[in-house]
Design a protein around this motif. Structure first.
Motif, PDB file in Angstrom:
ATOM      1  N   UNK A   4      -3.012   8.524   3.390  1.00 17.83           N
ATOM      2  CA  UNK A   4      -3.609   7.232   3.057  1.00 17.83           C
ATOM      3  C   UNK A   4      -2.969   6.670   1.788  1.00 17.83           C
ATOM      4  N   UNK A   5      -2.759   7.520   0.784  1.00 16.41           N
ATOM      5  CA  UNK A   5      -2.168   7.052  -0.467  1.00 16.41           C
ATOM      6  C   UNK A   5      -0.745   6.558  -0.244  1.00 16.41           C
ATOM      7  N   UNK A   6       0.075   7.309   0.479  1.00  7.42           N
ATOM      8  CA  UNK A   6       1.457   6.903   0.714  1.00  7.42           C
ATOM      9  C   UNK A   6       1.518   5.620   1.549  1.00  7.42           C
ATOM     10  N   UNK A   7       0.594   5.449   2.499  1.00  9.56           N
ATOM     11  CA  UNK A   7       0.508   4.198   3.263  1.00  9.56           C
ATOM     12  C   UNK A   7       0.167   3.044   2.332  1.00  9.56           C
ATOM     13  N   UNK A   8      -0.802   3.266   1.438  1.00  2.35           N
ATOM     14  CA  UNK A   8      -1.183   2.245   0.471  1.00  2.35           C
ATOM     15  C   UNK A   8       0.012   1.842  -0.387  1.00  2.35           C
ATOM     16  N   UNK A   9       0.768   2.822  -0.875  1.00  3.73           N
ATOM     17  CA  UNK A   9       1.925   2.533  -1.723  1.00  3.73           C
ATOM     18  C   UNK A   9       2.978   1.750  -0.940  1.00  3.73           C
ATOM     19  N   UNK A  10       3.240   2.142   0.315  1.00  6.63           N
ATOM     20  CA  UNK A  10       4.207   1.387   1.125  1.00  6.63           C
ATOM     21  C   UNK A  10       3.758  -0.057   1.293  1.00  6.63           C
ATOM     22  N   UNK A  11       2.470  -0.254   1.511  1.00 12.34           N
ATOM     23  CA  UNK A  11       1.934  -1.612   1.645  1.00 12.34           C
ATOM     24  C   UNK A  11       2.076  -2.384   0.335  1.00 12.34           C
ATOM     25  N   UNK A  12       1.796  -1.712  -0.781  1.00 16.47           N
ATOM     26  CA  UNK A  12       1.901  -2.367  -2.086  1.00 16.47           C
ATOM     27  C   UNK A  12       3.343  -2.760  -2.388  1.00 16.47           C
ATOM     28  N   UNK A  13       4.289  -1.859  -2.089  1.00 19.62           N
ATOM     29  CA  UNK A  13       5.699  -2.171  -2.313  1.00 19.62           C
ATOM     30  C   UNK A  13       6.150  -3.332  -1.431  1.00 19.62           C
ATOM     31  N   UNK A  14       5.700  -3.331  -0.188  1.00 22.34           N
ATOM     32  CA  UNK A  14       6.050  -4.432   0.721  1.00 22.34           C
ATOM     33  C   UNK A  14       5.456  -5.748   0.208  1.00 22.34           C
ATOM     34  N   UNK A  15       4.227  -5.698  -0.299  1.00 17.40           N
ATOM     35  CA  UNK A  15       3.587  -6.904  -0.840  1.00 17.40           C
ATOM     36  C   UNK A  15       4.359  -7.417  -2.055  1.00 17.40           C
ATOM     37  N   UNK A  16       4.839  -6.494  -2.907  1.00 15.69           N
ATOM     38  CA  UNK A  16       5.620  -6.902  -4.077  1.00 15.69           C
ATOM     39  C   UNK A  16       6.928  -7.574  -3.664  1.00 15.69           C
ATOM     40  N   UNK A  17       7.438  -7.207  -2.489  1.00 15.48           N
ATOM     41  CA  UNK A  17       8.675  -7.814  -1.985  1.00 15.48           C
ATOM     42  C   UNK A  17       8.408  -9.098  -1.203  1.00 15.48           C
ATOM     43  N   UNK A  18       7.142  -9.488  -1.095  1.00 14.56           N
ATOM     44  CA  UNK A  18       6.819 -10.762  -0.468  1.00 14.56           C
ATOM     45  C   UNK A  18       6.184 -10.685   0.910  1.00 14.56           C
ATOM     46  N   UNK A  19       5.930  -9.505   1.409  1.00 11.24           N
ATOM     47  CA  UNK A  19       5.312  -9.379   2.729  1.00 11.24           C
ATOM     48  C   UNK A  19       3.870  -9.866   2.688  1.00 11.24           C
ATOM     49  N   UNK A  20       3.418 -10.410   3.803  1.00 14.45           N
ATOM     50  CA  UNK A  20       2.022 -10.827   3.927  1.00 14.45           C
ATOM     51  C   UNK A  20       1.404  -9.995   5.036  1.00 14.45           C
ATOM     52  N   UNK A  21       0.159  -9.605   4.815  1.00 15.69           N
ATOM     53  CA  UNK A  21      -0.514  -8.717   5.749  1.00 15.69           C
ATOM     54  C   UNK A  21      -1.538  -9.483   6.572  1.00 15.69           C
ATOM     55  N   UNK A  41       0.865   9.981 -12.174  1.00 13.43           N
ATOM     56  CA  UNK A  41       1.522  10.837 -11.190  1.00 13.43           C
ATOM     57  C   UNK A  41       1.422  10.216  -9.786  1.00 13.43           C
ATOM     58  N   UNK A  42       0.257   9.658  -9.461  1.00 14.40           N
ATOM     59  CA  UNK A  42       0.114   9.009  -8.156  1.00 14.40           C
ATOM     60  C   UNK A  42       1.101   7.854  -8.018  1.00 14.40           C
ATOM     61  N   UNK A  43       1.302   7.108  -9.077  1.00 10.45           N
ATOM     62  CA  UNK A  43       2.222   5.972  -9.020  1.00 10.45           C
ATOM     63  C   UNK A  43       3.671   6.435  -8.931  1.00 10.45           C
ATOM     64  N   UNK A  44       4.066   7.359  -9.788  1.00 13.76           N
ATOM     65  CA  UNK A  44       5.468   7.805  -9.823  1.00 13.76           C
ATOM     66  C   UNK A  44       5.881   8.402  -8.480  1.00 13.76           C
ATOM     67  N   UNK A  45       5.093   9.350  -7.984  1.00 12.76           N
ATOM     68  CA  UNK A  45       5.492  10.027  -6.759  1.00 12.76           C
ATOM     69  C   UNK A  45       5.159   9.197  -5.520  1.00 12.76           C
ATOM     70  N   UNK A  46       4.191   8.300  -5.649  1.00  7.12           N
ATOM     71  CA  UNK A  46       3.933   7.372  -4.565  1.00  7.12           C
ATOM     72  C   UNK A  46       5.121   6.457  -4.347  1.00  7.12           C
ATOM     73  N   UNK A  47       5.715   5.959  -5.429  1.00  6.34           N
ATOM     74  CA  UNK A  47       6.891   5.096  -5.311  1.00  6.34           C
ATOM     75  C   UNK A  47       8.079   5.853  -4.737  1.00  6.34           C
ATOM     76  N   UNK A  48       8.131   7.161  -4.955  1.00  7.40           N
ATOM     77  CA  UNK A  48       9.181   7.978  -4.332  1.00  7.40           C
ATOM     78  C   UNK A  48       8.854   8.270  -2.874  1.00  7.40           C
ATOM     79  N   UNK A  49       7.605   7.997  -2.488  1.00  8.30           N
ATOM     80  CA  UNK A  49       7.092   8.243  -1.136  1.00  8.30           C
ATOM     81  C   UNK A  49       7.163   9.711  -0.749  1.00  8.30           C
TER      82      UNK A  49
END
Length: 121
Positions: free
Chosen positions: A25-42, A78-86
């Motif tokens: 769930x956390x890694x999915x959330x991070x992928x969604x957050x990164x996509x949102x930062x790049x301009x994706x809309x959900x 730690x959640x942010x750093x390693x989440x961004x590394x996926x």
């Protein structure tokens, strides 16, 4: 007045599939957050798998745990750093054992409320 309990909303007509673990769930959330930062809309029903929540539901739960002092700033870092590394920290590949312990603690503390809400099975 008592607060109302969480009741998930219907996001699509597809049957939802909860996450197997809080880490998923956390890694999915991070992928969604990164996509949102790049301009994706959900929007509901656009993904391959219908999920029982929106990414913001996980962010709100992490915020609630932080405000309740269940998660500390070190956990969030730690959640942010390693989440961004996926990928979770791996002491065998040079990551700190302390980071691995904090990662495990944070996800353990996050898993109970996510299970209660049906986000994690």
């Amino acid at each position: 007045m008592a607060r109302e309990r969480y009741a998930g909303c219907v996001l699509s007509d597809q049957p939802t599939e909860s996450f197997a673990t809080a880490e998923d769930a956390w890694l999915w959330f991070i992928r969604c957050r990164l996509a949102r930062e790049e301009g994706a809309r959900f929007g509901a029903g656009r993904g391959d798998v219908a999920r029982p929540c929106e990414p913001d539901d996980i962010a709100r739960e992490v915020g609630r745990l932080y405000r309740g002092r269940i998660l500390r700033p070190a956990h969030l870092k730690v959640l942010d750093i390693f989440g961004r590394r996926l990928t979770p920290p791996d002491p065998w590949s040079g990551d700190s054992p302390v980071d691995a312990r904090l990662w495990d603690e944070a996800l353990d503390r996050l898993s109970t409320p996510l299970k209660r809400k049906g986000i994690v099975s």
